[in-house]
Write an enzyme that holds these catalytic residues in place. Structure first.
Site, short mmCIF file in Angstrom:
data_model
loop_
_atom_site.label_atom_id
_atom_site.label_comp_id
_atom_site.label_asym_id
_atom_site.label_seq_id
_atom_site.Cartn_x
_atom_site.Cartn_y
_atom_site.Cartn_z
N CYS A 45 0.81 -1.21 0.00
CA CYS A 45 0.00 0.00 0.00
C CYS A 45 0.85 1.27 0.00
O CYS A 45 0.43 2.30 -0.53
CB CYS A 45 -0.95 -0.01 1.20
N THR A 46 2.04 1.20 0.57
CA THR A 46 2.94 2.36 0.52
C THR A 46 3.31 2.67 -0.93
O THR A 46 3.32 3.83 -1.35
CB THR A 46 4.20 2.11 1.36
#
Length: 218
Positions: A45-46
Site C-alpha cells: 500500500c505504501t
C-alpha cells in the site's frame, strides 16, 4: 448487499489526515476515487499511495479528487504519509479517512457486518479492505475494483478507466477493450445509423451491432 453500479454511494462524516469531512460535500461537483487499504505502514500500500501521489497533476487535469481510507487513526495516517512522500518523491497531499469504527468500511461492503478490530491486529484482520470506487459528480458509483493483498493496484489502469467513464458520460459513447484516449470509440446500439451519422459523422461498421467512430473528445 454490495454496492452496485449507478447506486448512490453512502454519505458519511469522518476525520481524515487533512481534517473533518462530509463525504458528499467533499466530492462537490467533481469526480472522486475512494481507495482503501488494510493498515498503515504496509509495504504494497505504501507503493500504491506513492503512485497516487505521483499522478496528482493527472487527477487534477480530469477534475478528480482522490481520497484514501484505512481503519487506523488520523495521526497514524499523517505519520505514514511522510514515508509515502519520501518513497514516491511526490507529496501525498490527498486525505486519508480514519475509519477506526469500521463504519465506512462496512457501509461500502469492504468488510462483513460482524467484523471488528482485535487487539494486536494485523493487516490480515482487515484484508478485504482493498477496494477502489470511482464515483461521479452525481454521487453514484461508476466503477469498482477489489484486489487481494499481494497484488498492487495499477493506477494507470484506474486513470484509463476514469478517461473511459468521462468520455462515455460526456459524449454518449462506449469504449472498447484496451481503449485509450484518442482511439476509436463504440457507438451505442440504441442509435440508428442515421442518428449516428448526424451525431458523429463518419463511422465504420464491423457488424450491425458493432460500429466505431473517432474519439469525439479529441
Amino acid at each position: 448487499m454490495s454496492l452496485r453500479i449507478n447506486q448512490t454511494v453512502p454519505d458519511f462524516e469522518a476525520e481524515t489526515s487533512e481534517g473533518h469531512i462530509r463525504f458528499h460535500d467533499w466530492i462537490g461537483d467533481d469526480w472522486a476515487i475512494l481507495f482503501s487499504h488494510p493498515k498503515d505502514f504496509t509495504p504494497v500500500c505504501t507503493t500504491e499511495f506513492g503512485a497516487v501521489a505521483q499522478l496528482d497533476a493527472e487527477w487534477k487535469k480530469r477534475g478528480v479528487k482522490v481520497i484514501g481510507i484505512s481503519v487506523d487513526g488520523a495521526e497514524e495516517h499523517r505519520k505514514w504519509k511522510s514515508d509515502i512522500s519520501e518513497f514516491a518523491g511526490a507529496e501525498a497531499g490527498f486525505p486519508i479517512i480514519a475509519d477506526e469504527s469500521l463504519e465506512v468500511s462496512k457501509a461500502y461492503d469492504m468488510l462483513p457486518d460482524d467484523a471488528y478490530l482485535p487487539d494486536g491486529r494485523t493487516p490480515d484482520d482487515t484484508a478485504t479492505v482493498r477496494a477502489v470506487y470511482i464515483i461521479g459528480p452525481d454521487k453514484k458509483l461508476k466503477l469498482s475494483m477489489t484486489y487481494p493483498m499481494n497484488v498492487g493496484r495499477n493506477f494507470a489502469e484506474i486513470l484509463r478507466a476514469v478517461d473511459g467513464l468521462q468520455t462515455a458520460a460526456k459524449h454518449g459513447v462506449a469504449t472498447p477493450a484496451n481503449w485509450e484516449q484518442g482511439k476509436d470509440v463504440v457507438i451505442p446500439t440504441s442509435l440508428s445509423n442515421e442518428d449516428a451519422t448526424a451525431k458523429f459523422g463518419d463511422f465504420k461498421t464491423h457488424f450491425p451491432y458493432l460500429r466505431m467512430t473517432r474519439d469525439p473528445s479529441q
